[in-house]
Design a protein around this motif. Sequence first.
Motif, PDB file in Angstrom:
ATOM      1  N   THR A  54      -1.472   8.730  -1.075  1.00 53.32           N
ATOM      2  CA  THR A  54      -1.074   7.669  -2.302  1.00 53.32           C
ATOM      3  C   THR A  54      -0.550   7.274  -1.563  1.00 53.32           C
ATOM      4  O   THR A  54      -0.380   5.730  -2.316  1.00 53.32           O
ATOM      5  CB  THR A  54       0.975   8.947  -2.129  1.00 53.32           C
ATOM      6  OG1 THR A  54       0.057  10.982  -2.122  1.00 53.32           O
ATOM      7  CG2 THR A  54       1.290   8.066  -3.612  1.00 53.32           C
ATOM      8  N   ALA A  55      -0.240   6.553  -0.162  1.00 54.57           N
ATOM      9  CA  ALA A  55       0.486   5.001  -0.021  1.00 54.57           C
ATOM     10  C   ALA A  55      -1.495   4.571  -0.040  1.00 54.57           C
ATOM     11  O   ALA A  55      -1.407   3.398   0.131  1.00 54.57           O
ATOM     12  CB  ALA A  55       0.405   5.187   1.707  1.00 54.57           C
ATOM     13  N   LEU A  56      -2.645   4.579   0.625  1.00 52.66           N
ATOM     14  CA  LEU A  56      -3.581   4.040   0.953  1.00 52.66           C
ATOM     15  C   LEU A  56      -3.628   3.604  -1.045  1.00 52.66           C
ATOM     16  O   LEU A  56      -4.142   2.802  -1.811  1.00 52.66           O
ATOM     17  CB  LEU A  56      -4.714   4.838   1.113  1.00 52.66           C
ATOM     18  CG  LEU A  56      -6.571   4.656   1.133  1.00 52.66           C
ATOM     19  CD1 LEU A  56      -5.817   2.900   2.652  1.00 52.66           C
ATOM     20  CD2 LEU A  56      -6.928   5.215   2.125  1.00 52.66           C
ATOM     21  N   ALA A  57      -3.726   4.880  -2.268  1.00 48.48           N
ATOM     22  CA  ALA A  57      -4.218   4.458  -3.665  1.00 48.48           C
ATOM     23  C   ALA A  57      -3.288   3.531  -3.800  1.00 48.48           C
ATOM     24  O   ALA A  57      -3.711   2.429  -4.620  1.00 48.48           O
ATOM     25  CB  ALA A  57      -4.071   5.757  -4.279  1.00 48.48           C
TER      26      ALA A  57
ATOM     27  N   LEU B 217      -2.563  -2.459  -5.147  1.00 51.27           N
ATOM     28  CA  LEU B 217      -2.066  -3.942  -5.040  1.00 51.27           C
ATOM     29  C   LEU B 217      -3.008  -4.902  -4.626  1.00 51.27           C
ATOM     30  O   LEU B 217      -2.919  -5.919  -4.369  1.00 51.27           O
ATOM     31  CB  LEU B 217      -0.316  -3.524  -3.603  1.00 51.27           C
ATOM     32  CG  LEU B 217       0.783  -2.888  -4.550  1.00 51.27           C
ATOM     33  CD1 LEU B 217       1.619  -2.582  -2.898  1.00 51.27           C
ATOM     34  CD2 LEU B 217       1.597  -3.705  -5.533  1.00 51.27           C
ATOM     35  N   ALA B 218      -3.886  -4.674  -3.568  1.00 47.36           N
ATOM     36  CA  ALA B 218      -4.665  -5.306  -3.158  1.00 47.36           C
ATOM     37  C   ALA B 218      -4.966  -6.306  -3.962  1.00 47.36           C
ATOM     38  O   ALA B 218      -5.967  -7.159  -3.787  1.00 47.36           O
ATOM     39  CB  ALA B 218      -5.770  -4.694  -1.688  1.00 47.36           C
TER      40      ALA B 218
ATOM     41  N   ALA C 158       4.330 -10.614   7.072  1.00 46.73           N
ATOM     42  CA  ALA C 158       3.446 -10.690   6.343  1.00 46.73           C
ATOM     43  C   ALA C 158       2.880 -11.316   5.197  1.00 46.73           C
ATOM     44  O   ALA C 158       3.379 -10.555   4.415  1.00 46.73           O
ATOM     45  CB  ALA C 158       3.171  -9.104   7.112  1.00 46.73           C
ATOM     46  N   PRO C 159       1.785 -11.190   4.678  1.00 43.60           N
ATOM     47  CA  PRO C 159       2.394 -12.281   3.381  1.00 43.60           C
ATOM     48  C   PRO C 159       1.767 -11.299   2.507  1.00 43.60           C
ATOM     49  O   PRO C 159       1.242 -10.671   1.333  1.00 43.60           O
ATOM     50  CB  PRO C 159       0.906 -13.035   3.520  1.00 43.60           C
ATOM     51  CG  PRO C 159      -0.027 -13.553   3.960  1.00 43.60           C
ATOM     52  CD  PRO C 159       1.186 -12.367   5.602  1.00 43.60           C
ATOM     53  N   GLN C 160       1.211 -10.183   3.014  1.00 43.20           N
ATOM     54  CA  GLN C 160       0.505  -8.031   2.614  1.00 43.20           C
ATOM     55  C   GLN C 160       2.583  -7.807   2.282  1.00 43.20           C
ATOM     56  O   GLN C 160       2.505  -7.557   3.372  1.00 43.20           O
ATOM     57  CB  GLN C 160      -0.474  -7.641   3.230  1.00 43.20           C
ATOM     58  CG  GLN C 160      -1.942  -8.147   3.811  1.00 43.20           C
ATOM     59  CD  GLN C 160      -1.429  -9.391   4.912  1.00 43.20           C
ATOM     60  OE1 GLN C 160      -0.889 -10.012   5.616  1.00 43.20           O
ATOM     61  NE2 GLN C 160      -3.156 -10.063   5.143  1.00 43.20           N
ATOM     62  N   PRO C 161       1.678  -7.030   1.785  1.00 42.89           N
ATOM     63  CA  PRO C 161       2.961  -5.800   1.219  1.00 42.89           C
ATOM     64  C   PRO C 161       2.747  -4.807   2.565  1.00 42.89           C
ATOM     65  O   PRO C 161       1.370  -4.592   3.134  1.00 42.89           O
ATOM     66  CB  PRO C 161       2.759  -5.019  -0.364  1.00 42.89           C
ATOM     67  CG  PRO C 161       1.491  -5.801  -0.797  1.00 42.89           C
ATOM     68  CD  PRO C 161       1.392  -6.917   0.561  1.00 42.89           C
ATOM     69  N   VAL C 162       3.873  -4.480   3.303  1.00 40.12           N
ATOM     70  CA  VAL C 162       3.090  -2.677   3.806  1.00 40.12           C
ATOM     71  C   VAL C 162       4.065  -1.610   3.412  1.00 40.12           C
ATOM     72  O   VAL C 162       5.214  -1.634   3.137  1.00 40.12           O
ATOM     73  CB  VAL C 162       3.805  -3.491   5.661  1.00 40.12           C
ATOM     74  CG1 VAL C 162       3.546  -2.437   6.085  1.00 40.12           C
ATOM     75  CG2 VAL C 162       3.899  -5.302   5.461  1.00 40.12           C
ATOM     76  N   ILE C 163       3.349  -0.655   3.974  1.00 37.68           N
ATOM     77  CA  ILE C 163       3.558   0.797   3.198  1.00 37.68           C
ATOM     78  C   ILE C 163       3.837   1.631   4.142  1.00 37.68           C
ATOM     79  O   ILE C 163       2.786   1.120   4.731  1.00 37.68           O
ATOM     80  CB  ILE C 163       2.475   0.882   1.599  1.00 37.68           C
ATOM     81  CG1 ILE C 163       2.817  -0.116  -0.052  1.00 37.68           C
ATOM     82  CG2 ILE C 163       2.997   2.804   1.147  1.00 37.68           C
ATOM     83  CD1 ILE C 163       1.179   0.386  -0.305  1.00 37.68           C
TER      84      ILE C 163
ATOM     85  N   VAL D 287      -7.734  -3.202   2.783  1.00 35.30           N
ATOM     86  CA  VAL D 287      -6.369  -2.126   3.358  1.00 35.30           C
ATOM     87  C   VAL D 287      -6.280  -2.050   4.370  1.00 35.30           C
ATOM     88  O   VAL D 287      -7.973  -1.486   5.248  1.00 35.30           O
ATOM     89  CB  VAL D 287      -5.817  -0.943   2.663  1.00 35.30           C
ATOM     90  CG1 VAL D 287      -4.769  -0.388   3.176  1.00 35.30           C
ATOM     91  CG2 VAL D 287      -5.773  -1.783   1.135  1.00 35.30           C
ATOM     92  N   LEU D 288      -5.574  -2.848   5.191  1.00 32.95           N
ATOM     93  CA  LEU D 288      -5.107  -2.186   7.116  1.00 32.95           C
ATOM     94  C   LEU D 288      -4.994  -1.437   7.165  1.00 32.95           C
ATOM     95  O   LEU D 288      -3.572  -1.040   6.694  1.00 32.95           O
ATOM     96  CB  LEU D 288      -4.995  -3.790   7.611  1.00 32.95           C
ATOM     97  CG  LEU D 288      -4.579  -3.349   8.825  1.00 32.95           C
ATOM     98  CD1 LEU D 288      -5.909  -3.278  10.099  1.00 32.95           C
ATOM     99  CD2 LEU D 288      -4.078  -4.508  10.269  1.00 32.95           C
TER     100      LEU D 288
END
Length: 257
Positions: free
Chosen positions: A192-195, A200-201, A97-102, A13-14
């Motif tokens: 919470t967002a990081l978890a 998702l990662a 971005a191909p990644q989900p952004v939270i 995660v970035l």
Amino acid sequence: SAAKLQMHREGAVLVLTISNPAARNTVNPSIYRAAAKAIRATSGFRTVRAIVLTGEGEHFCVGGDLRRLVRQRKLPQAEQMAHSDALNEWVMAMQEAPQPVIAAVEGTAAGSGFSLCLACDLIVAAEDAEFVMSNVNFGLSIDGGGTDSLARSLPPQAVIEILLGGSVQHARRLHDWGVVNRVVPRGTAYATALAWAQKLAQGAFDVQARIKELVHSARGRSRREQLDAERGVLVESLYSDESGKRIKEFLAARKKG
């Protein structure tokens, strides 16, 4: 201002942190450029599987610096167009971005700060988080895709209420509307967002990227067209007498208070 963008990795995660806590994470064009650049650079790295956007300290982001906007009024409009383009590039970078952004939102998300969290794919908010588009109170229009994001999520009546009233929207109400995904106890939005991002990662990268792309392309007017339209109205409103008067009054009152 001293605002900067901090970046660090938590495994796959970035994490991007808007860092200007003394000014409630007010943003400026150098942050827009740094964020867009970081996200664009990451899109090619399959080692980064999800992105979290947050603010340092007690607030997410209260948008642009009114004092900078006051100074900007004496400078050429073309310069403000370029600043708006930089913000728009950040918004497009998150969408593409191909990644989900939270977004992890504590405290206040105001103006372009509200637009930025709406431009993320998912939003985790503290139960006492406040979201507001107060731009209209300063005789300014909306930027950062706020009109676009809200008009995609909500009926026009709700969007016009939020944008014309310039009043605070609470996390719970936005959650009821499906705009905010999760409402969590104060101080836990980032964890919470990081978890969630870590979870998702572990998903199938290419499929997730394609699904995100499908969702974002399932609409009529392109975001680019809407961003260009927003930019035109924002620049027009910034250079108006009305806006000059309102920002000046607000800053004078704040100084007194």
